[in-house]
Design a protein around this motif. Structure first.
Motif, mmCIF file in Angstrom:
data_model
loop_
_atom_site.group_PDB
_atom_site.id
_atom_site.type_symbol
_atom_site.label_atom_id
_atom_site.label_comp_id
_atom_site.label_asym_id
_atom_site.label_seq_id
_atom_site.Cartn_x
_atom_site.Cartn_y
_atom_site.Cartn_z
ATOM 1 N N PHE A 186 -5.047 30.288 -16.922
ATOM 2 C CA PHE A 186 -4.518 31.070 -16.170
ATOM 3 C C PHE A 186 -3.934 32.429 -16.643
ATOM 4 O O PHE A 186 -3.643 33.284 -16.414
ATOM 5 N N ASP A 187 -3.755 32.025 -18.182
ATOM 6 C CA ASP A 187 -3.032 33.087 -19.032
ATOM 7 C C ASP A 187 -4.196 33.963 -19.615
ATOM 8 O O ASP A 187 -3.874 34.446 -20.805
ATOM 9 N N LYS A 188 -5.380 33.566 -19.222
ATOM 10 C CA LYS A 188 -6.573 34.625 -19.893
ATOM 11 C C LYS A 188 -7.047 34.015 -21.324
ATOM 12 O O LYS A 188 -7.204 34.740 -22.012
ATOM 13 N N THR A 189 -6.752 32.743 -21.578
ATOM 14 C CA THR A 189 -7.167 32.130 -22.887
ATOM 15 C C THR A 189 -8.571 31.272 -22.754
ATOM 16 O O THR A 189 -8.541 30.941 -21.273
ATOM 17 N N PHE A 190 -9.021 31.316 -23.718
ATOM 18 C CA PHE A 190 -10.275 30.421 -23.529
ATOM 19 C C PHE A 190 -10.534 29.541 -24.627
ATOM 20 O O PHE A 190 -10.367 29.819 -25.823
ATOM 21 N N ARG A 191 -10.296 27.990 -24.631
ATOM 22 C CA ARG A 191 -10.417 27.144 -25.516
ATOM 23 C C ARG A 191 -11.696 26.298 -25.611
ATOM 24 O O ARG A 191 -12.002 25.875 -24.511
ATOM 25 N N ILE A 192 -11.658 25.741 -26.855
ATOM 26 C CA ILE A 192 -12.803 24.661 -26.969
ATOM 27 C C ILE A 192 -12.120 23.465 -27.687
ATOM 28 O O ILE A 192 -11.528 23.470 -28.721
#
Length: 380
Positions: free
Chosen positions: A89-95
């Motif tokens: 929701f904080d506009k981050t994308f993680r792998i």
């Protein structure tokens, strides 16, 4: 002098005892804390003991308690189950990379928009992220956006990859059955995102599509498309065919899945006005007819319906998972001539943004929920 020596000796002994007590107390407190009292930084990997499969029962969920340190909006397994992609929701994308006992953060990047869906390429080398504004194509090895495509409609967009990861088909959402769109679906090349083909049906005006199954053929695509008016089948290499089914015009298709042998399954919320007949149901159909259905709930008894927020289908087991806004999770077996409810469980704090994702190769199920950022994993 002797008296002073005695006082100093007593003071020294008392000081040594006090230091020992404080040290023991600190060690005891640290032993009660995670990581022996050390602080785990937000982006550091955490070693997690994976629950044994014997702990699971059909339909049960186990909170693995992985603290993503964000409110996850989407969680998606890679095709081989070796990675998990997470949008927050904080506009981050993680792998995260999965091992037997560890979920290690592999990459973390900031995004411009909130992500609605995560779509892995079949070869696992790329991820297509869908927001309300654009499609972003991310190369995992480079950890960078290699291309993007602006989306002209504010409605939800869905995509389907070709099996060789060289093309994607994209739905063309519309605002309502009164808002025409230029095509039913569009096919783009990868990674250029160059428009290759627009898919339409003769004498049928497109009014927006929201679900899509595609065989990956570019020249003569075979597609099953969900619209607000029902189901449309495009059979270019057999001659075009068109089918509309007994699904309410205002149905919201949560998911559409291929069952093989020209049979399909759709999951729908069919909500009318306050006094109109409404229901949530599962429908199995072929290219010509609706074969059978399963009504999960309706409003005939005056009760308020619990909307479906997401679903996923494991084709190897012919098993469907349906997640509701209330947090209820239902598990169905899709048989040759009927749909059978086999399990049900309540998962707390799910809400409208709840997602459910299954990895058949690992026998795991992930559910995202609000308030407490965590992952649920269960054996199908």
């Amino acid at each position: 002098m002797e008296k002073l020596r005695s006082i100093l000796t007593t003071t020294l002994i008392f000081s040594l005892v006090l230091v020992a007590c404080i040290t023991n107390q600190t060690q005891s407190k640290n032993e009660e804390l995670p990581n022996n009292g050390t602080v785990v930084l937000p982006n550091s990997a955490s070693e997690i003991e994976t629950p044994d499969k014997s702990d699971y029962t059909t339909g049960s969920t186990v909170d693995l308690n992985i603290n993503l340190r964000c409110n996850p909006t989407n969680v998606k397994f890679s095709p081989d189950g070796s990675h998990i992609a997470v949008s927050c929701f904080d506009k981050t994308f993680r792998i995260y990379e999965l091992t037997d006992k560890e979920y290690a953060l592999k990459s973390n990047r900031d995004l411009e928009w909130y992500i609605h869906s995560i779509n892995w390429s079949p070869d696992g080398s790329m991820v297509a992220l869908i927001s309300w504004k654009a499609l972003q194509l991310i190369d995992l090895d480079k950890n960078e956006t290699i291309n993007s495509l602006e989306l002209s409609k504010a409605s939800e967009t869905r995509i389907a990859w070709s099996p060789d990861s060289k093309y994607i088909a994209v739905t063309v959402p519309g605002g309502s059955v009164l808002t025409e769109t230029d095509s039913l679906a569009k096919i783009y090349s990868i990674p250029e995102l160059k428009l290759i083909k627009e898919v339409n049906v003769d004498d049928v005006q497109p009014y927006g599509t929201n679900q899509l199954i595609w065989d990956g053929n570019v020249e003569s695509p075979v597609m099953t498309i969900a619209t607000m008016g029902g189901m449309i089948h495009v059979r270019s290499h057999r001659g075009t065919s068109l089918g509309f089914y007994g699904i309410q015009w205002n149905a919201a298709h949560i998911g559409i899945y291929s069952l093989g042998e020209d049979r399909y399954l759709t999951v729908t919320n069919e909500f009318g006005s306050k006094d109109a007949y409404s229901r949530t149901r599962l429908v199995v159909f072929d290219s010509l007819y609706m074969l059978f259905d399963y009504t999960i709930q309706n409003n005939l008894n005056g009760e308020e319906l619990d909307p479906i927020v997401d679903s996923c289908f494991v084709s190897e087991e012919m098993r469907l998972y349906v997640l509701f806004q209330s947090g209820k999770l239902q598990v169905f077996d899709i048989l040759s001539n009927e749909i059978k409810l086999i399990a049900e469980e309540q998962v707390p704090r799910v809400g409208l943004l709840g997602k459910v994702e299954a990895s058949s190769c690992y026998g795991k199920l992930i559910i995202t929920r609000r308030d407490k950022p965590a992952l649920f994993i269960a054996k199908p």
